[in-house]
Structure formats: structure tokens, C-alpha cells
Design an enzyme around this catalytic site. Structure first.
Site, mmCIF file in Angstrom:
data_model
loop_
_atom_site.group_PDB
_atom_site.id
_atom_site.type_symbol
_atom_site.label_atom_id
_atom_site.label_comp_id
_atom_site.label_asym_id
_atom_site.label_seq_id
_atom_site.Cartn_x
_atom_site.Cartn_y
_atom_site.Cartn_z
ATOM 1 N N SER A 201 5.441 -5.423 4.995
ATOM 2 C CA SER A 201 4.548 -4.350 4.553
ATOM 3 C C SER A 201 3.738 -4.850 3.359
ATOM 4 C CB SER A 201 5.361 -3.098 4.196
ATOM 5 O OG SER A 201 4.516 -2.035 3.821
ATOM 6 N N THR A 202 3.920 -4.271 2.177
ATOM 7 C CA THR A 202 3.146 -4.653 0.999
ATOM 8 C C THR A 202 3.312 -6.141 0.686
ATOM 9 O OG1 THR A 202 3.553 -2.449 0.103
ATOM 10 C CG2 THR A 202 2.699 -4.106 -1.419
ATOM 11 N N HIS A 228 2.827 -3.166 8.299
ATOM 12 C CA HIS A 228 2.328 -1.829 7.992
ATOM 13 C C HIS A 228 0.853 -1.935 7.608
ATOM 14 C CE1 HIS A 228 6.663 -0.468 6.778
ATOM 15 N NE2 HIS A 228 6.529 -0.640 8.075
ATOM 16 N N MET A 318 7.491 -2.400 0.776
ATOM 17 C CA MET A 318 8.075 -1.229 0.141
ATOM 18 C C MET A 318 8.911 -0.446 1.148
ATOM 19 S SD MET A 318 5.998 1.789 -1.900
ATOM 20 C CE MET A 318 5.069 0.529 -2.782
ATOM 21 N N ASP A 321 12.082 0.101 5.939
ATOM 22 C CA ASP A 321 11.794 -0.082 7.360
ATOM 23 C C ASP A 321 12.235 -1.480 7.783
ATOM 24 O OD1 ASP A 321 10.795 0.479 9.915
ATOM 25 O OD2 ASP A 321 8.840 -0.385 9.439
#
Length: 379
Positions: A201-202, A228, A318, A321
Site C-alpha cells: 500500500s503506502t 492499494h 498502512m 490488509d
């Protein structure tokens, strides 16, 4: 002590709106604003903010150029604001390559159901990236243009002077050049795999590019990627990876069948399932799910279709998940690795699998690609 934030945008209304949201948190404080990229550089040197929020399109100097120059003179965590268009996606990816940590859509209604949710999301993102200090390290890529990859350090000390930044950059580059000898001491586990799966993600766009550009064209396995990202971004991101990598990279579509040497990026805003014989199915998914695409959903499908034949890696991001999906894979005998804390933009997703005892290895980002190649016995 409150996290000091510099807000950069050419719109008076947006600067005021973002500042109000930031100042609503007792943990955050807007210490200055700037209306273009050139002015932001002066403000960074003068005020030494902990985090910068940066618009992409501005007069005098655009956000991408400003990010590059800030990373040269005073590396600082930067959160970009972008439009959810193909052009906006391309510009945002440029900014991430230049050193920005993360991005959010400029229209908050695109990411939140109400004002309260948007406020919480922005405040959380700023607090998360404030924990990292970025340093810009030039690195040669396989594409036609030179790219840069940020390495991440703990934000314990204040921002160093430019001279010290350059010295640290040289030291880091020397350290990286010495690490392959350490990596070669690892031996392959002897396990057999049919697919490599990566969830992030991030910080993921830069991390994925760093890993995938290191793979040879004859990479032995198909690769499943879950990042993401908004739906309007994933096609642009897949195209960029494809142009920079020796392997093939595409945005996944229903009917695709996994092939060695090809990476399939889950489309943003949807869920990706991998069925028997590597058949990909893309569907809208449950509206109640926080992540679309979700690492958990894709990994769960891989556990059913491939069982122990999966090598899964959880990268910077973050939240948690990927933890539940990784647990399902682990129960089937699959191998799970996680990125280490020091090299993450946000140590959320990797920490979740590490704390749960699911990950068998914690690996620095600059070692992940080589570690995978060793595990797969690539020559």
C-alpha cells in the site's frame, strides 16, 4: 510536540481547507503555507517542517519539480494531492519516483463518505509519514530515463543540513553496494513455487518498481501484484512498470491466465481472484470492504488454487490488509516474507504479518529482489 506541516497549493481555498483539517488535530500544526513550488523550497529551508502536503499542478514551479529540489536540499516526507485522472496518475507517479511518500485525491469525496472520514484519513496519513525521513538516492533504471528511489530512515533527528544529506547519501550508496555479498550467503529453501504474490500500500509504487526492475526477462514464475490504488491509477502504473522492467507487467483483466515472466496488477476499485490453472477473475467485490483491491481477497484465492506453491511478500503499507490472506496461505504451507521496519514508508502491513508469527523472514527493501531470485534459484 505537534508534527509541523507545510501546506503547498496555489488555491487559497484549498490551502485554507487543508490547514483547518490539519490544525483540528492536537498532534498536528500548520506552521506555514506556500502557493507554488518555488516558494515551498524557501519555506522548507526556513521552517524545517516534519511533513509537506504538495499540490501537483501549480504556477511558477510545479509540485514534481519542487519535490525533486526539496529532496536535494532538505529531504522531507511529502504527501501529494492529485486529481483522479490518467494525467493525474502519471504526474503522481512521477512525484513518488522523485521522492514523495504518499498521495491522496484532491477531491476528498473521492476517498471518503463524509467530512469526518476525510478529516481522519488526512490526519492519519500525515502522522504516519511523519515517522519517516526520506533521503534521495539516484539509481540507474532499465528505462530510457533516469529514475530515483528514496530510501527511508527513522525520523529521530531533525532534518540534516544539505552537506550532511549528501554525505549520508554517499554512505548509503556505499552500504548498498556492499550488501549483495551478504545476500548471496542465503540459500534457497528447496521449496517449489508456482506463483509469486506481492501485496502493498503506502510506499508501494516505489518499492514495487525497485523489486520488479531487478528481475530478468526469463523470470520463472508469474507474479500477482496487489497495490492499494485508485482505479484510474492502476493502468498508468502497470504501463510504467512494463516500460521500466525486463518482465512484462499489465493491469489484470478477467480471462487472463498467469504466465511466467509476467506480472498482473490488480485493478483499483475492484477485487482480483486467481482461480484454478491461473485464471484471473476481476469483480466489483463487497462495498463494505475497506480495500479495493484487497490483498486478503487475492491471497485467499491463491490459497485455494495454489496452496503451498506460493511465495508471498508483504511490503510497506498502512493497516493490516494481507494478514488474514497470508495466514490462509501459511496454513497451506506457503512461504510468507515481510519487508523490514527500517525500509518501510509505513510499517503497518508487514508488521501485522510479522507480529502474528506468519512471516518467516523480515527483509530490507534493497534485498528483497535478490532474496527472491536466490530462493527461486535464478542463474
Amino acid at each position: 510536540m505537534a508534527i509541523k506541516v507545510l501546506v503547498v497549493d496555489d488555491s487559497n481555498f484549498f490551502r485554507r481547507r487543508v490547514s483547518e483539517i490539519i490544525n483540528a488535530s492536537p498532534h498536528l500544526e500548520v506552521i506555514a503555507t506556500a502557493n507554488n513550488g518555488k516558494e515551498s523550497i524557501d519555506m522548507v529551508i526556513k521552517h524545517k517542517p516534519d511533513v509537506i502536503t504538495m499540490d501537483v499542478e501549480m504556477p511558477v514551479m510545479d509540485g514534481i519539480t519542487a519535490v525533486q529540489k526539496i529532496m536535494d536540499v532538505a529531504p522531507t516526507p511529502i504527501l501529494m494531492f492529485s486529481s483522479l485522472t490518467h494525467q493525474g496518475a502519471t504526474a503522481t507517479l512521477d512525484a513518488l519516483e522523485a521522492g514523495a511518500c504518499d498521495f491522496l485525491p484532491k477531491k476528498f469525496e473521492d476517498i471518503a463518505r463524509d467530512k469526518e472520514e476525510a478529516t481522519t484519513l488526512l490526519q492519519q496519513r500525515i502522522q504516519q509519514i511523519a515517522k519517516r525521513r526520506v533521503m534521495r538516492v539516484p539509481e540507474k533504471k532499465t528505462g530510457t530515463t533516469a529514475k530515483v528511489t528514496p530510501t527511508l530512515k527513522s525520523n529521530v533527528d531533525s532534518i540534516a543540513k544539505p552537506t550532511m544529506n549528501r554525505l549520508s547519501t554517499v554512505n548509503e550508496r556505499n552500504e548498498l553496494s556492499a550488501k549483495p555479498s551478504v545476500i548471496k550467503r542465503h540459500k534457497a529453501s528447496g521449496k517449489n513455487y508456482n506463483v509469486l504474490a506481492i501485496g502493498t500500500s503506502t510506499g508501494g509504487p516505489v518499492a514495487l518498481q525497485k523489486i520488479l526492475t531487478a528481475f530478468p526477462a526469463h523470470f520463472k514464475l508469474p507474479i500477482v501484484l496487489v497495490q492499494h490504488m485508485p482505479g484510474t491509477f492502476t493502468k498508468a502504473f502497470a504501463d510504467r512498470l512494463n516500460s521500466n522492467c525486463k518482465i512484462s507487467v499489465k493491469e489484470a483483466a478477467t480471462g487472463d491466465i498467469l504466465k511466467p515472466g509476467c506480472a498482473y496488477l490488480a485493478p483499483g476499485g475492484k477485487q482480483m481472484l486467481i482461480g484454478p490453472n491461473g485464471q484471473i477473475k476481476i469483480h466489483p467485490g463487497n462495498e463494505a470492504l475497506n480495500y479495493k483491491p484487497s490483498v486478503d481477497i487475492t491471497f485467499a484465492s491463491l490459497s485455494k488454487s495454489y496452496g503451498s506453491k506460493v511465495l508471498a511478500v508483504i511490503l510497506t503499507g498502512m493497516g493490516a490488509d494481507g494478514r488474514d490472506g497470508s495466514r490462509l496461505l501459511k496454513d497451506k504451507g506457503a512461504e510468507i516474507w515481510a519487508q523490514d521496519e527500517a525500509s518501510c514508508v509505513v510499517y503497518g502491513m508487514p508488521q501485522a504479518v510479522a507480529k502474528a508469527g506468519i512471516a518467516t523472514e523480515s527483509i530490507a527493501l534493497d534485498q528483497v529482489a535478490q532474496r527472491i531470485l536466490v530462493e527461486l534459484k535464478h542463474e
